[in-house]
Scaffold this motif. Structure first.
Motif, PDB file in Angstrom:
ATOM      1  N   SER A 125       0.848  -1.191   0.000  1.00  0.00           N
ATOM      2  CA  SER A 125       0.000   0.000   0.000  1.00  0.00           C
ATOM      3  C   SER A 125       0.882   1.239   0.000  1.00  0.00           C
ATOM      4  CB  SER A 125      -0.890   0.015   1.247  1.00  0.00           C
ATOM      5  OG  SER A 125      -1.734  -1.105   1.280  1.00  0.00           O
ATOM      6  N   PRO A 126       0.566   2.239  -0.817  1.00  0.00           N
ATOM      7  CA  PRO A 126       1.400   3.444  -0.845  1.00  0.00           C
ATOM      8  C   PRO A 126       1.263   4.249   0.439  1.00  0.00           C
ATOM      9  CG  PRO A 126      -0.542   3.755  -2.199  1.00  0.00           C
ATOM     10  CD  PRO A 126      -0.543   2.311  -1.785  1.00  0.00           C
ATOM     11  N   TYR A 127       2.315   4.939   0.786  1.00  0.00           N
ATOM     12  CA  TYR A 127       2.268   5.868   1.912  1.00  0.00           C
ATOM     13  C   TYR A 127       1.648   7.166   1.424  1.00  0.00           C
ATOM     14  CZ  TYR A 127       3.720   9.170   5.464  1.00  0.00           C
ATOM     15  OH  TYR A 127       3.712  10.150   6.418  1.00  0.00           O
ATOM     16  N   LEU A 128       0.610   7.641   2.117  1.00  0.00           N
ATOM     17  CA  LEU A 128      -0.075   8.871   1.726  1.00  0.00           C
ATOM     18  C   LEU A 128       0.490  10.045   2.524  1.00  0.00           C
ATOM     19  CD1 LEU A 128      -3.777   7.584   1.593  1.00  0.00           C
ATOM     20  CD2 LEU A 128      -2.014   7.514  -0.187  1.00  0.00           C
ATOM     21  N   ALA A 129       1.077  10.988   1.815  1.00  0.00           N
ATOM     22  CA  ALA A 129       1.787  12.079   2.496  1.00  0.00           C
ATOM     23  C   ALA A 129       0.864  13.159   3.033  1.00  0.00           C
ATOM     24  CB  ALA A 129       2.809  12.702   1.552  1.00  0.00           C
ATOM     25  N   ALA A 130      -0.351  13.287   2.485  1.00  0.00           N
ATOM     26  CA  ALA A 130      -1.231  14.383   2.891  1.00  0.00           C
ATOM     27  C   ALA A 130      -1.735  14.184   4.313  1.00  0.00           C
ATOM     28  CB  ALA A 130      -2.419  14.473   1.932  1.00  0.00           C
ATOM     29  N   PRO A 131      -1.617  15.194   5.187  1.00  0.00           N
ATOM     30  CA  PRO A 131      -2.134  15.076   6.551  1.00  0.00           C
ATOM     31  C   PRO A 131      -3.613  14.739   6.610  1.00  0.00           C
ATOM     32  CG  PRO A 131      -0.695  16.980   6.365  1.00  0.00           C
ATOM     33  CD  PRO A 131      -0.901  16.452   4.968  1.00  0.00           C
ATOM     34  N   LYS A 132      -4.383  15.099   5.563  1.00  0.00           N
ATOM     35  CA  LYS A 132      -5.816  14.814   5.585  1.00  0.00           C
ATOM     36  C   LYS A 132      -6.108  13.330   5.501  1.00  0.00           C
ATOM     37  CE  LYS A 132      -6.498  15.445   0.584  1.00  0.00           C
ATOM     38  NZ  LYS A 132      -7.144  16.262  -0.440  1.00  0.00           N
ATOM     39  N   ARG A 272       6.075  18.644   6.022  1.00  0.00           N
ATOM     40  CA  ARG A 272       4.810  19.321   6.323  1.00  0.00           C
ATOM     41  C   ARG A 272       3.892  18.400   7.114  1.00  0.00           C
ATOM     42  NH1 ARG A 272       1.651  21.945   1.376  1.00  0.00           N
ATOM     43  NH2 ARG A 272       3.625  23.070   1.334  1.00  0.00           N
ATOM     44  N   ALA A 273       3.798  17.143   6.692  1.00  0.00           N
ATOM     45  CA  ALA A 273       2.960  16.182   7.412  1.00  0.00           C
ATOM     46  C   ALA A 273       3.508  15.941   8.817  1.00  0.00           C
ATOM     47  CB  ALA A 273       2.883  14.869   6.641  1.00  0.00           C
ATOM     48  N   ALA A 274       4.827  15.851   8.937  1.00  0.00           N
ATOM     49  CA  ALA A 274       5.434  15.609  10.252  1.00  0.00           C
ATOM     50  C   ALA A 274       5.082  16.721  11.226  1.00  0.00           C
ATOM     51  CB  ALA A 274       6.945  15.489  10.112  1.00  0.00           C
ATOM     52  N   LEU A 275       5.182  17.964  10.775  1.00  0.00           N
ATOM     53  CA  LEU A 275       4.868  19.088  11.658  1.00  0.00           C
ATOM     54  C   LEU A 275       3.383  19.138  11.978  1.00  0.00           C
ATOM     55  CD1 LEU A 275       5.813  21.595  13.162  1.00  0.00           C
ATOM     56  CD2 LEU A 275       5.519  22.904  11.038  1.00  0.00           C
ATOM     57  N   SER A 276       2.540  18.894  10.984  1.00  0.00           N
ATOM     58  CA  SER A 276       1.093  18.901  11.207  1.00  0.00           C
ATOM     59  C   SER A 276       0.690  17.849  12.228  1.00  0.00           C
ATOM     60  CB  SER A 276       0.362  18.662   9.883  1.00  0.00           C
ATOM     61  OG  SER A 276      -1.028  18.536  10.086  1.00  0.00           O
ATOM     62  N   HIS A 277       1.202  16.630  12.070  1.00  0.00           N
ATOM     63  CA  HIS A 277       0.868  15.564  13.016  1.00  0.00           C
ATOM     64  C   HIS A 277       1.361  15.905  14.420  1.00  0.00           C
ATOM     65  CE1 HIS A 277      -0.432  13.473   9.595  1.00  0.00           C
ATOM     66  NE2 HIS A 277       0.618  12.706   9.349  1.00  0.00           N
ATOM     67  N   ALA A 278       2.573  16.443  14.507  1.00  0.00           N
ATOM     68  CA  ALA A 278       3.133  16.770  15.822  1.00  0.00           C
ATOM     69  C   ALA A 278       2.333  17.868  16.514  1.00  0.00           C
ATOM     70  CB  ALA A 278       4.590  17.194  15.678  1.00  0.00           C
ATOM     71  N   GLU A 279       1.963  18.903  15.773  1.00  0.00           N
ATOM     72  CA  GLU A 279       1.180  19.995  16.355  1.00  0.00           C
ATOM     73  C   GLU A 279      -0.194  19.495  16.793  1.00  0.00           C
ATOM     74  OE1 GLU A 279       2.155  22.953  17.043  1.00  0.00           O
ATOM     75  OE2 GLU A 279       3.753  23.582  15.671  1.00  0.00           O
ATOM     76  N   ASN A 280      -0.842  18.679  15.958  1.00  0.00           N
ATOM     77  CA  ASN A 280      -2.176  18.176  16.293  1.00  0.00           C
ATOM     78  C   ASN A 280      -2.127  17.208  17.471  1.00  0.00           C
ATOM     79  OD1 ASN A 280      -3.463  19.675  14.308  1.00  0.00           O
ATOM     80  ND2 ASN A 280      -3.238  18.081  12.767  1.00  0.00           N
ATOM     81  N   ALA A 281      -1.075  16.422  17.561  1.00  0.00           N
ATOM     82  CA  ALA A 281      -0.930  15.507  18.697  1.00  0.00           C
ATOM     83  C   ALA A 281      -0.793  16.284  19.994  1.00  0.00           C
ATOM     84  CB  ALA A 281       0.284  14.601  18.482  1.00  0.00           C
ATOM     85  N   TYR A 282       0.029  17.327  19.954  1.00  0.00           N
ATOM     86  CA  TYR A 282       0.230  18.141  21.152  1.00  0.00           C
ATOM     87  C   TYR A 282      -1.063  18.849  21.556  1.00  0.00           C
ATOM     88  CZ  TYR A 282       2.247  21.600  24.310  1.00  0.00           C
ATOM     89  OH  TYR A 282       2.527  22.372  25.395  1.00  0.00           O
ATOM     90  N   ALA A 283      -1.786  19.365  20.568  1.00  0.00           N
ATOM     91  CA  ALA A 283      -3.039  20.073  20.853  1.00  0.00           C
ATOM     92  C   ALA A 283      -4.098  19.140  21.427  1.00  0.00           C
ATOM     93  CB  ALA A 283      -3.559  20.728  19.573  1.00  0.00           C
TER      94      ALA A 283
END
Length: 448
Positions: A125-132, A272-283
Motif C-alpha cells: 500500500s502506498p504511503y499517503l503524504a497528505a495530513p488529511k 509538512r505532514a510531520a509538523l502537522s501531526h506533531a502539532e495536532n498531537a500536542y493540541a
C-alpha cells in the motif's frame, strides 16, 4: 489479434499540469516505492510506455497516483491517472472520514494482514503524504458499541490484562529483535483474539479498556511495519489505532499514536505532514495527561519544529519535554513512562535540526549511556546517528569507535531501519577507506 493500446491522455495531461519531465516523474515513483520496501528503477522510457497505454502492475498505479497527489496538492486516484483497472482503495483501508466503525475497520485490516495470500498487497500500500489522510479526533462515528453483540462469553479483566501484557511483549520484541520479529504472530493475535474480544458482550468500562489496549497494540503493529520499511501498511495500522483510541475516548493514547505518525513522516522527509501531526498531537493532549505522554509528544514536536526552522518554538517544546520527564522519571515506554534514552535521542534530533552538531553528539552519548541492555535496536540507531555526526565533524577515529559499537549492537537485528542505517554509514566511510581502522571495519561489515 492483440488489442491495440489506447494512449493514456489522462496521465499525459497530469504530467503537463505538474510540470514534470518523464525522468523526474519516474524518480518520484521510485522514491515512493522505497517508502514501501520496493526497489524500483523506472526511467523516462518506462513513462513513455505508460503514456502509450501500457499498464504497470499493482502497486505502481497507486504509487503514480500518490506522487501526482503530492505534486498537485489534491487527491489523484489511479483511475484519474488513467489506470481504470487499478483504482481500488488500499487493502484494508476505510476512508479517513468514513463512518465505518473502528472495530469493523480493525477486523478488515487484520484479516488481510493475517492472510498469507493477501498480506503482500497490504504491504505494498502506498504511503499517503497528505495530513488529511489521518482520521481526526471525534470525526469517527461511535459505532463500536452500537447494534446487537453476538451471544457468548462476556469479556472481562482477564482479556484486558492479556492485551496489556501483549502490548509490552511485542513492544519489547521490537526493541530486542527489530520489526521483522514476530510480525505474523502479532497479526494472528489481532485477527484471531483481539477482534473477537472487542465484539464480545462487556460492561462499558471493560469495553473502553479493551478499545484502548487494542489501539496501543495496533500502534505497535504499525511500528513493526515501519521498522520493516512497509510505511504504507504502517500508516494503515496507525490510522486504525487512532480510530480505536477515538472510540475509547482516550485522548492521550490518540495523541501518542499521532505523534508516532509524525515520527514516521519525518523519517520519510515529508516535513509538512510531520509538523502537522506533531502539532495536532500536542493540541489533543488533555490537561490531565500523564507526564510521560506529554514528554513523549512534546519531544517530537520539538524535532518537527526544529526541522521546520522554528528555533524558538522548538526549544520551548524541548524544554517542556524535559520538564515533564522530570515529573515522571521512569522508563517503561510511551504508554507508561518515557525513558531518558529516548528523550535524549529526541533532544539530539532537535539540536541537529537547529545546527548544533556538538550538542547533538553529546545528547546521543547520553542516550546511549541510558539505553536498556535489551534495547538493541535503540542502541544501534543511536550509535548510527552519533557515528554520522562524528564523521561529518571530522572526528574519524572517534566515529570508527561508534561505528564498531553499531556493528556489534545491530548484528542479527531483523530491522530494515538499522540495515539502511548501516548501508548509509558504509557509504559515508568509503572516502576514508585508506585509514587502517576504517578498512578493517568495512571488512567486518561485509562479513556481517
Amino acid at each position: 489479434m492483440a488489442s491495440k493500446r489506447i494512449p493514456n491522455d489522462r496521465l499525459r495531461a497530469l504530467l503537463a499540469e505538474a510540470e514534470w519531465t518523464s525522468a523526474s516523474f519516474a524518480r518520484a515513483v521510485n522514491r515512493a516505492g522505497r517508502e514501501i520496501g520496493l526497489a524500483l528503477s523506472y526511467d523516462r522510457t518506462s513513462v513513455a510506455h505508460w503514456l502509450a497505454g501500457s499498464r504497470p502492475r499493482r502497486p505502481v498505479p497507486q504509487l503514480v497516483a500518490e506522487v501526482l497527489s503530492r505534486r498537485l496538492g489534491r487527491t489523484i486516484t489511479a483511475v484519474v491517472a488513467g489506470f481504470p483497472h487499478d483504482g481500488g482503495e488500499r487493502a484494508g483501508q476505510a476512508a479517513p472520514h468514513s463512518r465505518a466503525g473502528a472495530i469493523a475497520n480493525l477486523a478488515e485490516l487484520t484479516s488481510t494482514d493475517a492472510d498469507a495470500v493477501h498480506s503482500r498487497p497490504l504491504q505494498q500500500s502506498p504511503y499517503l503524504a497528505a495530513p488529511k489522510a489521518v482520521p481526526r479526533w471525534r470525526e469517527v462515528s461511535r459505532m463500536a458499541g452500537a447494534g446487537t453483540r453476538p451471544a457468548g462469553p462476556r469479556a472481562g479483566q482477564t482479556e484486558v490484562a492479556t492485551l496489556k501484557a501483549a502490548v509490552q511483549t511485542f513492544a519489547k520484541g521490537l526493541d530486542r529483535h527489530g520489526g521483522g520479529h514476530a510480525r505474523s504472530a502479532l497479526s494472528a493475535f489481532l485477527a484471531d483474539d483481539v477482534v473477537p474480544w472487542l465484539n464480545r458482550p462487556a460492561n462499558a468500562q471493560v469495553h473502553q479498556q479493551l478499545l484502548t489496549e487494542a489501539a496501543r497494540l495496533a500502534f505497535v503493529r504499525a511500528r513493526l511495519y515501519s521498522d520493516s520499511g512497509f510505511h504504507g501498511a504502517a500508516q494503515l495500522f496507525y490510522a486504525a489505532a487512532l480510530r480505536l483510541a477515538n472510540e475509547a475516548g482516550d485522548r492521550s493514547t490518540w495523541a501518542v499514536i499521532l505523534r508516532g505518525m509524525s515520527s514516521q513522516s519525518l523519517a520519510l522527509k515529508h516535513l509538512r505532514a510531520a509538523l502537522s501531526h506533531a502539532e495536532n498531537a500536542y493540541a489533543a493532549l488533555p490537561a490531565k495527561t500523564s507526564p510521560a505522554s506529554r514528554s513523549f509528544v512534546a519531544a517530537q514536536l520539538a524535532v518537527a519544529r526544529a526541522v521546520a526552522g522554528r528555533r524558538r518554538d522548538a526549544l520551548s517544546a524541548l524544554e517542556e519535554a524535559g520538564r515533564s520527564w522530570e515529573e515522571n522519571g521512569s522508563a517503561a515506554g510511551p504508554f507508561g513512562a518515557y525513558p531518558r534514552a529516548a528523550l535524549e535521542f529526541q533532544r539530539a534530533q532537535t539540536l541537529r535540526g537547529l545546527g548544533d552538531v556538538r550538542g547533538a553528539i553529546e545528547a546521543l552519548s547520553v542516550s546511549s549511556e541510558h539505553r536498556r541492555p535489551d534495547d538493541r535496536r535503540g542502541h544501534a540507531l543511536t550509535h548510527a546517528a552519533r557515528t554520522k555526526l562524528l564523521l561529518r565533524s571530522g572526528h574519524v577515529e572517534e566515529a570508527c569507535g561508534s561505528w564498531r559499537a553499531f556493528l556489534e549492537t545491530g548484528s542479527g537485528l531483523q530491522s530494515t531501519s538499522t540495515d539502511r542505517a548501516g548501508a548509509a554509514l558504509r557509504r559515508e566511510f568509503l572516502p576514508y577507506r585508506s585509514y587502517a581502522t576504517v578498512g578493517a571495519l568495512l571488512a567486518k561489515q561485509r562479513r556481517n
